[in-house]
Write an enzyme that holds these catalytic residues in place. Structure first.
Site, PDB file in Angstrom:
ATOM      1  CD  GLU A  99      36.594  57.807  28.092  1.00  0.00           C
ATOM      2  OE1 GLU A  99      37.011  58.313  27.020  1.00  0.00           O
ATOM      3  OE2 GLU A  99      35.242  57.668  28.376  1.00  0.00           O
ATOM      4  CB  SER A 123      44.993  56.944  25.823  1.00  0.00           C
ATOM      5  OG  SER A 123      45.160  56.479  27.192  1.00  0.00           O
ATOM      6  CB  THR A 124      39.809  55.993  24.492  1.00  0.00           C
ATOM      7  OG1 THR A 124      39.575  57.179  24.690  1.00  0.00           O
ATOM      8  CG2 THR A 124      38.507  54.974  24.705  1.00  0.00           C
ATOM      9  CB  VAL A 125      42.086  50.960  26.460  1.00  0.00           C
ATOM     10  CG1 VAL A 125      42.414  49.586  26.137  1.00  0.00           C
ATOM     11  CG2 VAL A 125      43.169  51.963  27.326  1.00  0.00           C
ATOM     12  CE  LYS A 127      48.131  53.926  26.560  1.00  0.00           C
ATOM     13  NZ  LYS A 127      49.018  53.388  27.474  1.00  0.00           N
ATOM     14  CG  ASP A 186      52.978  55.257  37.189  1.00  0.00           C
ATOM     15  OD1 ASP A 186      52.703  55.299  38.086  1.00  0.00           O
ATOM     16  OD2 ASP A 186      52.194  55.385  36.401  1.00  0.00           O
ATOM     17  CE  LYS A 205      49.236  53.876  38.112  1.00  0.00           C
ATOM     18  NZ  LYS A 205      48.775  55.165  37.933  1.00  0.00           N
ATOM     19  CG  ASN A 217      50.445  51.561  35.399  1.00  0.00           C
ATOM     20  OD1 ASN A 217      49.299  51.853  34.807  1.00  0.00           O
ATOM     21  ND2 ASN A 217      51.368  52.363  35.891  1.00  0.00           N
ATOM     22  CG  ASP A 276      50.042  53.156  31.374  1.00  0.00           C
ATOM     23  OD1 ASP A 276      50.801  53.683  30.730  1.00  0.00           O
ATOM     24  OD2 ASP A 276      48.755  53.018  31.571  1.00  0.00           O
ATOM     25  CB  THR A 322      50.669  56.592  41.590  1.00  0.00           C
ATOM     26  OG1 THR A 322      50.818  56.241  40.035  1.00  0.00           O
ATOM     27  CG2 THR A 322      49.340  56.630  41.944  1.00  0.00           C
TER      28      THR A 322
HETATM   29  O1  3AM Z   1      39.177  51.573  33.228  1.00  0.00           O
HETATM   30  P1  3AM Z   1      39.958  50.183  34.136  1.00  0.00           P
HETATM   31  O2  3AM Z   1      40.750  50.583  35.203  1.00  0.00           O
HETATM   32  O3  3AM Z   1      38.739  49.069  34.421  1.00  0.00           O
HETATM   33  O4  3AM Z   1      42.964  48.153  32.900  1.00  0.00           O
HETATM   34  C1  3AM Z   1      42.876  49.249  32.052  1.00  0.00           C
HETATM   35  C2  3AM Z   1      41.874  50.191  32.232  1.00  0.00           C
HETATM   36  O5  3AM Z   1      40.941  49.577  32.949  1.00  0.00           O
HETATM   37  C3  3AM Z   1      42.242  48.530  30.787  1.00  0.00           C
HETATM   38  O6  3AM Z   1      41.856  49.876  29.810  1.00  0.00           O
HETATM   39  C4  3AM Z   1      41.367  50.821  31.023  1.00  0.00           C
HETATM   40  C5  3AM Z   1      41.970  51.881  30.661  1.00  0.00           C
HETATM   41  O7  3AM Z   1      43.580  52.010  30.533  1.00  0.00           O
HETATM   42  N1  3AM Z   1      43.324  47.879  29.842  1.00  0.00           N
HETATM   43  C6  3AM Z   1      44.529  48.558  29.227  1.00  0.00           C
HETATM   44  N2  3AM Z   1      45.217  47.768  28.616  1.00  0.00           N
HETATM   45  C7  3AM Z   1      44.321  46.594  28.363  1.00  0.00           C
HETATM   46  C8  3AM Z   1      44.507  45.389  27.921  1.00  0.00           C
HETATM   47  N3  3AM Z   1      45.714  45.143  27.094  1.00  0.00           N
HETATM   48  C9  3AM Z   1      43.215  46.812  29.136  1.00  0.00           C
HETATM   49  N4  3AM Z   1      42.565  45.858  29.579  1.00  0.00           N
HETATM   50  C10 3AM Z   1      42.672  44.826  28.832  1.00  0.00           C
HETATM   51  N5  3AM Z   1      43.540  44.543  27.839  1.00  0.00           N
END
Ligand code: 3AM
Length: 288
Positions: free
Chosen positions: A30, A34-36, A51, A145, A147, A150, A166, A185
């Site tokens: 998260e 947002s929370t994924v 997301k 962005d 990095k 992302n 992202d 960043t």
């Molecule tokens: O919290 P971490 O950094 O481990 O990599 C993204 C991040 O991981 C992951 O969700 C977290 C919060 O952004 N993420 C984002 N989109 C993703 C996707 N499509 C994802 N992981 C897998 N598939």
């Protein structure tokens, strides 16, 4: 921007949109807005990443960024750009982006667990990022962005496919047009962005250089307690700070592309075409 559909009568943990339902399985991570989640799409049983963006936490500028992200992701279809399957607005003041699930996590975690990587793998990763950027730049999109956090990976192995994700900070700029908003960043930001100067797509080329350096060396080239110190360190650098153990094993083409991406002056920095056609990406590599 208009969303595809609005949800009514949502059940807890189950989000329906047209013919698909999504059952949230677990939280992947998260951020501030947002929370994924990892979720299962029914009836296909396909795993997806959802997301969940909390609209109430977004100011008008961030709402516009979300619109940009949805707009860009909906308009592109490329193996190295995370695929947006659907998006919709819930009746809980959240927008949901249904994205392809990338089981390999992000490139920052990959670098943390693998340490520095072989030139051949770095080259393959750069070719993939180059391919994605080619499409972005052909649409006049500056990512702004880029990095490791992302960039997502399709798997954990060295044959992983990278996916740029992202796009919340990306924007369009016509050829020759410059942009002035400071964002991104710091560690991956081009010096002209850190200095509040106008910049163009060459800012993305700098970020690519920082990422390539970090892949080869295990940590980014420039650091600093704050942006002023970071900029000072960038400006005072006369040769790339590769560890001596690593530099001796690097192919001259690899060093050349790295130093020409990390060129202080954006006018002299590699253009996208020069990067794409560079012999590090196109030619034979000596050594691992
Ligand atoms: O919290 P971490 O950094 O481990 O990599 C993204 C991040 O991981 C992951 O969700 C977290 C919060 O952004 N993420 C984002 N989109 C993703 C996707 N499509 C994802 N992981 C897998 N598939």
């Amino acid at each position: 921007m208009e969303c595809e559909g609005k949800l009514v009568g949502m059940e807890k943990d189950e989000y329906k949109k047209n013919k698909y339902s999504y059952v949230l399985k677990s939280k992947i991570g998260e951020g501030s807005f947002s929370t994924v989640w990892i979720a299962e799409q029914t009836p296909t049983r396909q795993h997806v990443a959802i997301k969940q963006v909390f609209l109430s936490k977004l100011n008008p500028r961030l709402k516009a960024s979300l619109d940009c992200e949805i707009h860009f992701l909906s308009s592109v279809n490329h193996p190295n750009i995370v695929h947006l399957l659907h998006f919709f607005q819930g009746d809980d003041e959240c927008v949901y982006l249904v994205l392809e699930f990338c089981p390999g996590g992000n490139l920052a975690s990959y670098i943390r667990s693998h340490g520095r990587i072989q030139q051949l793998t770095a080259r393959m990763f750069m070719q993939q990022l180059g391919s994605a950027l080619k499409l972005l730049h052909s649409h006049g999109i500056i990512h702004r962005d880029l990095k490791p956090e992302n960039i997502l990976l399709s798997s954990h192995g060295d044959d992983a496919v990278l996916k740029i994700a992202d796009f919340g900070l990306s924007r369009t700029a016509r050829p020759g047009e410059y942009v002035e908003t400071v964002c991104g960043t710091p560690l991956y930001m081009a010096p002209e962005v850190l200095q509040f100067q106008r910049y163009n797509y060459k800012a993305d080329m700098w970020s690519l250089g920082v990422i390539l350096f970090e892949l080869l060396n295990g940590y980014p080239p420039f650091n600093g307690r704050n942006n002023v110190q970071l900029l000072k360190n960038i400006r005072s650098c006369t040769c790339l700070p590769f560890s001596p153990l690593i530099i001796s094993g690097l192919d001259p083409d690899c060093l050349d592309i790295c130093s020409r991406l990390l060129c202080l002056n954006p006018v002299e920095r590699l253009s996208f075409d020069e990067f794409y056609l560079h012999s590090f990406l196109q030619g034979k590599l000596l050594g691992p």
